[in-house]
Scaffold this motif. Structure first.
Motif, PDB file in Angstrom:
ATOM      1  N   VAL A 135       0.851  -1.186   0.000  1.00 20.91           N
ATOM      2  CA  VAL A 135       0.000   0.000   0.000  1.00 20.91           C
ATOM      3  C   VAL A 135       0.888   1.239   0.000  1.00 20.91           C
ATOM      4  CG1 VAL A 135      -1.972  -1.070   1.138  1.00 20.91           C
ATOM      5  CG2 VAL A 135      -0.173  -0.064   2.523  1.00 20.91           C
ATOM      6  N   SER A 136       0.381   2.324  -0.562  1.00 22.12           N
ATOM      7  CA  SER A 136       1.170   3.546  -0.667  1.00 22.12           C
ATOM      8  C   SER A 136       1.122   4.384   0.603  1.00 22.12           C
ATOM      9  CB  SER A 136       0.670   4.384  -1.857  1.00 22.12           C
ATOM     10  OG  SER A 136       0.903   3.714  -3.075  1.00 22.12           O
ATOM     11  N   SER A 137       0.033   4.272   1.366  1.00 24.75           N
ATOM     12  CA  SER A 137      -0.129   5.107   2.555  1.00 24.75           C
ATOM     13  C   SER A 137      -0.487   4.270   3.778  1.00 24.75           C
ATOM     14  CB  SER A 137      -1.199   6.174   2.306  1.00 24.75           C
ATOM     15  OG  SER A 137      -0.868   7.009   1.233  1.00 24.75           O
ATOM     16  N   PRO A 138       0.416   3.422   4.242  1.00 29.99           N
ATOM     17  CA  PRO A 138       0.106   2.594   5.414  1.00 29.99           C
ATOM     18  C   PRO A 138      -0.028   3.408   6.694  1.00 29.99           C
ATOM     19  CG  PRO A 138       2.410   2.363   4.827  1.00 29.99           C
ATOM     20  CD  PRO A 138       1.770   3.152   3.724  1.00 29.99           C
ATOM     21  N   HIS A 139       0.578   4.614   6.718  1.00 32.93           N
ATOM     22  CA  HIS A 139       0.412   5.470   7.896  1.00 32.93           C
ATOM     23  C   HIS A 139      -1.027   5.958   8.014  1.00 32.93           C
ATOM     24  CE1 HIS A 139       1.482   7.769   4.401  1.00 32.93           C
ATOM     25  NE2 HIS A 139       1.282   8.939   4.976  1.00 32.93           N
ATOM     26  N   TYR A 140      -1.719   6.105   6.870  1.00 31.65           N
ATOM     27  CA  TYR A 140      -3.151   6.427   6.905  1.00 31.65           C
ATOM     28  C   TYR A 140      -3.962   5.202   7.310  1.00 31.65           C
ATOM     29  CZ  TYR A 140      -2.057  10.754   4.336  1.00 31.65           C
ATOM     30  OH  TYR A 140      -1.562  11.973   3.957  1.00 31.65           O
ATOM     31  N   LEU A 141      -3.562   4.050   6.791  1.00 31.51           N
ATOM     32  CA  LEU A 141      -4.253   2.812   7.157  1.00 31.51           C
ATOM     33  C   LEU A 141      -4.163   2.571   8.659  1.00 31.51           C
ATOM     34  CD1 LEU A 141      -5.656   0.120   6.516  1.00 31.51           C
ATOM     35  CD2 LEU A 141      -3.390  -0.840   5.992  1.00 31.51           C
ATOM     36  N   SER A 142      -2.996   2.789   9.244  1.00 27.97           N
ATOM     37  CA  SER A 142      -2.836   2.580  10.681  1.00 27.97           C
ATOM     38  C   SER A 142      -3.652   3.584  11.488  1.00 27.97           C
ATOM     39  CB  SER A 142      -1.351   2.665  11.065  1.00 27.97           C
ATOM     40  OG  SER A 142      -0.788   3.903  10.674  1.00 27.97           O
ATOM     41  N   GLU A 143      -3.835   4.782  10.940  1.00 31.47           N
ATOM     42  CA  GLU A 143      -4.689   5.774  11.617  1.00 31.47           C
ATOM     43  C   GLU A 143      -6.134   5.294  11.664  1.00 31.47           C
ATOM     44  OE1 GLU A 143      -5.232  10.156  12.845  1.00 31.47           O
ATOM     45  OE2 GLU A 143      -3.421   8.989  12.494  1.00 31.47           O
ATOM     46  N   ILE A 144      -6.578   4.712  10.560  1.00 32.99           N
ATOM     47  CA  ILE A 144      -7.937   4.166  10.522  1.00 32.99           C
ATOM     48  C   ILE A 144      -8.069   3.028  11.521  1.00 32.99           C
ATOM     49  CG2 ILE A 144      -9.570   2.877   9.090  1.00 32.99           C
ATOM     50  CD1 ILE A 144      -8.578   4.525   6.701  1.00 32.99           C
ATOM     51  N   LEU A 146      -8.971  10.193   4.879  1.00 34.31           N
ATOM     52  CA  LEU A 146      -7.677   9.563   4.636  1.00 34.31           C
ATOM     53  C   LEU A 146      -7.679   8.714   3.373  1.00 34.31           C
ATOM     54  CD1 LEU A 146      -6.532   8.558   8.237  1.00 34.31           C
ATOM     55  CD2 LEU A 146      -5.987  10.597   6.906  1.00 34.31           C
ATOM     56  N   THR A 147      -8.815   8.107   3.049  1.00 37.06           N
ATOM     57  CA  THR A 147      -8.901   7.341   1.803  1.00 37.06           C
ATOM     58  C   THR A 147      -8.750   8.253   0.602  1.00 37.06           C
ATOM     59  OG1 THR A 147     -10.335   5.692   2.851  1.00 37.06           O
ATOM     60  CG2 THR A 147     -10.340   5.778   0.451  1.00 37.06           C
ATOM     61  N   PHE A 148      -9.385   9.415   0.667  1.00 37.13           N
ATOM     62  CA  PHE A 148      -9.266  10.403  -0.410  1.00 37.13           C
ATOM     63  C   PHE A 148      -7.823  10.876  -0.545  1.00 37.13           C
ATOM     64  CE2 PHE A 148      -9.433  14.744  -2.048  1.00 37.13           C
ATOM     65  CZ  PHE A 148     -10.245  14.596  -3.170  1.00 37.13           C
ATOM     66  N   ALA A 149      -7.194  11.198   0.580  1.00 36.66           N
ATOM     67  CA  ALA A 149      -5.805  11.670   0.557  1.00 36.66           C
ATOM     68  C   ALA A 149      -4.861  10.574   0.070  1.00 36.66           C
ATOM     69  CB  ALA A 149      -5.392  12.135   1.952  1.00 36.66           C
ATOM     70  N   ALA A 150      -5.128   9.322   0.475  1.00 30.81           N
ATOM     71  CA  ALA A 150      -4.277   8.207   0.056  1.00 30.81           C
ATOM     72  C   ALA A 150      -4.368   7.973  -1.445  1.00 30.81           C
ATOM     73  CB  ALA A 150      -4.672   6.939   0.813  1.00 30.81           C
ATOM     74  N   ALA A 151      -5.555   8.131  -2.011  1.00 32.78           N
ATOM     75  CA  ALA A 151      -5.733   7.938  -3.454  1.00 32.78           C
ATOM     76  C   ALA A 151      -4.921   8.965  -4.238  1.00 32.78           C
ATOM     77  CB  ALA A 151      -7.218   8.038  -3.815  1.00 32.78           C
ATOM     78  N   LEU A 211      -5.690   0.162   1.064  1.00 29.86           N
ATOM     79  CA  LEU A 211      -6.097  -1.157   1.536  1.00 29.86           C
ATOM     80  C   LEU A 211      -5.268  -2.242   0.866  1.00 29.86           C
ATOM     81  CD1 LEU A 211      -9.996  -0.813   1.585  1.00 29.86           C
ATOM     82  CD2 LEU A 211      -8.423  -0.691   3.519  1.00 29.86           C
ATOM     83  N   PRO A 212      -4.607  -3.104   1.627  1.00 29.01           N
ATOM     84  CA  PRO A 212      -3.792  -4.165   1.028  1.00 29.01           C
ATOM     85  C   PRO A 212      -4.634  -5.185   0.302  1.00 29.01           C
ATOM     86  CG  PRO A 212      -3.980  -4.468   3.394  1.00 29.01           C
ATOM     87  CD  PRO A 212      -4.599  -3.134   3.095  1.00 29.01           C
ATOM     88  N   LEU A 213      -4.029  -5.792  -0.725  1.00 32.84           N
ATOM     89  CA  LEU A 213      -4.693  -6.852  -1.490  1.00 32.84           C
ATOM     90  C   LEU A 213      -6.006  -6.406  -2.076  1.00 32.84           C
ATOM     91  CD1 LEU A 213      -4.041  -9.845   0.968  1.00 32.84           C
ATOM     92  CD2 LEU A 213      -2.613  -9.023  -0.918  1.00 32.84           C
ATOM     93  N   CYS A 214      -6.075  -5.112  -2.452  1.00 31.97           N
ATOM     94  CA  CYS A 214      -7.304  -4.580  -3.027  1.00 31.97           C
ATOM     95  C   CYS A 214      -6.969  -3.967  -4.377  1.00 31.97           C
ATOM     96  CB  CYS A 214      -7.901  -3.508  -2.102  1.00 31.97           C
ATOM     97  SG  CYS A 214      -9.379  -2.712  -2.760  1.00 31.97           S
ATOM     98  N   ALA A 215      -7.653  -4.392  -5.424  1.00 31.70           N
ATOM     99  CA  ALA A 215      -7.390  -3.892  -6.763  1.00 31.70           C
ATOM    100  C   ALA A 215      -7.641  -2.391  -6.792  1.00 31.70           C
ATOM    101  CB  ALA A 215      -8.301  -4.582  -7.779  1.00 31.70           C
ATOM    102  N   ASP A 216      -6.781  -1.683  -7.483  1.00 35.39           N
ATOM    103  CA  ASP A 216      -6.863  -0.217  -7.521  1.00 35.39           C
ATOM    104  C   ASP A 216      -6.852   0.235  -8.977  1.00 35.39           C
ATOM    105  OD1 ASP A 216      -5.539   2.231  -5.322  1.00 35.39           O
ATOM    106  OD2 ASP A 216      -6.541   2.564  -7.235  1.00 35.39           O
ATOM    107  N   ASN A 217      -7.905   0.935  -9.378  1.00 37.42           N
ATOM    108  CA  ASN A 217      -8.014   1.386 -10.761  1.00 37.42           C
ATOM    109  C   ASN A 217      -6.942   2.382 -11.143  1.00 37.42           C
ATOM    110  OD1 ASN A 217     -10.309  -0.178 -11.260  1.00 37.42           O
ATOM    111  ND2 ASN A 217     -11.698   1.411 -10.489  1.00 37.42           N
ATOM    112  N   LEU A 218      -6.332   2.996 -10.123  1.00 33.71           N
ATOM    113  CA  LEU A 218      -5.298   3.983 -10.431  1.00 33.71           C
ATOM    114  C   LEU A 218      -4.067   3.336 -11.023  1.00 33.71           C
ATOM    115  CD1 LEU A 218      -5.503   6.252  -7.263  1.00 33.71           C
ATOM    116  CD2 LEU A 218      -6.252   6.827  -9.574  1.00 33.71           C
ATOM    117  N   ASN A 219      -3.936   2.029 -10.853  1.00 34.89           N
ATOM    118  CA  ASN A 219      -2.761   1.352 -11.381  1.00 34.89           C
ATOM    119  C   ASN A 219      -2.859   1.120 -12.880  1.00 34.89           C
ATOM    120  OD1 ASN A 219      -1.707   1.192  -8.830  1.00 34.89           O
ATOM    121  ND2 ASN A 219      -2.491  -0.846  -8.420  1.00 34.89           N
TER     122      ASN A 219
END
Length: 320
Positions: free
Chosen positions: A248-257, A285-290, A311-319
């Protein structure tokens, strides 16, 4: 009065969540492109900040304000509520079986979790992160972050504001006008033992909170080490280690959640206002992470294409 205050706070949280949700819905993004761009202007910070927002911005080192004030505010609430809980226990013959007393001690427990968080974040802002002189954030984001995320958060931790306020005012009045010079002896164990009588939800929530707290500390340490010189302008490195290895690109946001999920569990999950606080944290945080994830993809050609935004192991259209 309490109902009116709760309603006002809930309305404020909902009003903060809805714009982010509307801007994040894929099927509406094309229709609301101007709205999305406007939201991005206000949400700008650091590397994802638009150039047009610079004149309405403040230095990113102002993040220390997010935590200096809330540390003092949370400490005040924690001490006064803790003293009120202790006083109630003394007046009822050291009984901690009353549901009302248990509720007050649960409030102290929640405030203690919040205190641990804001103290660490203040330390990180001062000593871990090396903000370069050009790093800035939009003034709107600064104000929302200061007042919503941390100044109001302690108020949402407990439902005994009026009781604690009356107790504090009465105590100050006695000290000032009655000249009470007697020194009261305190049994320190009575300040701690009641926590052992809290329910399994509180300790489960604390465990979840601690899990997220530890990993956010680790991720922030990694991010802080990437720029050792504050004057290294526009020098960015792909972070690795700890939860960054969850792809994930923003695990610090994930840990905040994760921490706020623990906070909701520890509160008992019965307060709608606390759920709305979690909703704001997740949506924000999801918006900022995207946006951070999109920036990484544009900045680094060798960036992992299997990484997701938050979110780990989650397909992301941005890729794609």
């Amino acid at each position: 009065m309490e109902v009116g205050l709760a309603g006002l706070l809930r309305t404020a949280w909902i009003a903060s969540i809805l714009p982010i949700l509307l801007a994040s819905v894929p099927c509406l993004s094309s229709r609301l492109s101007s709205f999305y761009n406007g939201l991005m202007v206000f949400a700008g910070r650091g590397k994802i900040m638009q150039c047009s927002s610079q004149k309405f911005s403040v230095p990113q080192k102002f993040f220390s304000h997010f935590y200096a004030g809330p540390v003092a505010w949370t400490t005040l609430l924690l001490v006064t509520t803790w003293m009120y809980a202790y006083n109630m226990a003394q007046l009822t013959g050291h009984s901690t079986q009353s549901s009302h007393i248990i509720s007050v001690w649960r409030s102290v427990f929640l405030l203690l979790l919040m205190e641990v968080q804001v103290l660490r974040r203040l330390f990180e802002t001062l000593y871990v992160f090396n903000y370069c002189s050009t790093a800035r954030l939009h003034i709107v984001r600064y104000l929302i972050g200061y007042f919503f995320c941390y100044t109001l958060a302690p108020i949402l931790c407990y439902n005994h504001a009026q009781e604690v306020y009356k107790f504090s005012v009465t105590g100050i009045a006695k000290f000032l006008f009655q000249g009470n010079t007697s020194v009261q002896a305190y049994d320190l164990s009575e300040f701690v033992i009641p926590f052992l009588k809290l329910g399994w939800l509180q300790w489960t929530g604390a465990a979840i909170f601690s899990w997220g707290w530890i990993h956010q500390r680790n991720c922030h340490k990694i991010l802080g080490s990437l720029r050792k010189n504050k004057e290294q302008k526009n020098v960015y490195v792909i972070p690795y280690g700890d939860w960054f290895e969850l792809i994930v690109s923003s695990p610090h946001y994930l840990s905040e959640i994760v921490m706020y999920v623990g906070f909701v569990v520890a509160s008992g999950g019965s307060d709608l206002t606390v759920w709305l606080l979690l909703g704001f944290v997740v949506s924000n945080l999801t918006f900022a992470a995207a946006e951070t994830h999109r920036w990484y993809l544009q900045k680094f050609k060798n960036y992992r294409n299997n990484r997701c935004s938050i979110l780990p192991l989650c397909a992301d259209n941005l890729n794609k």
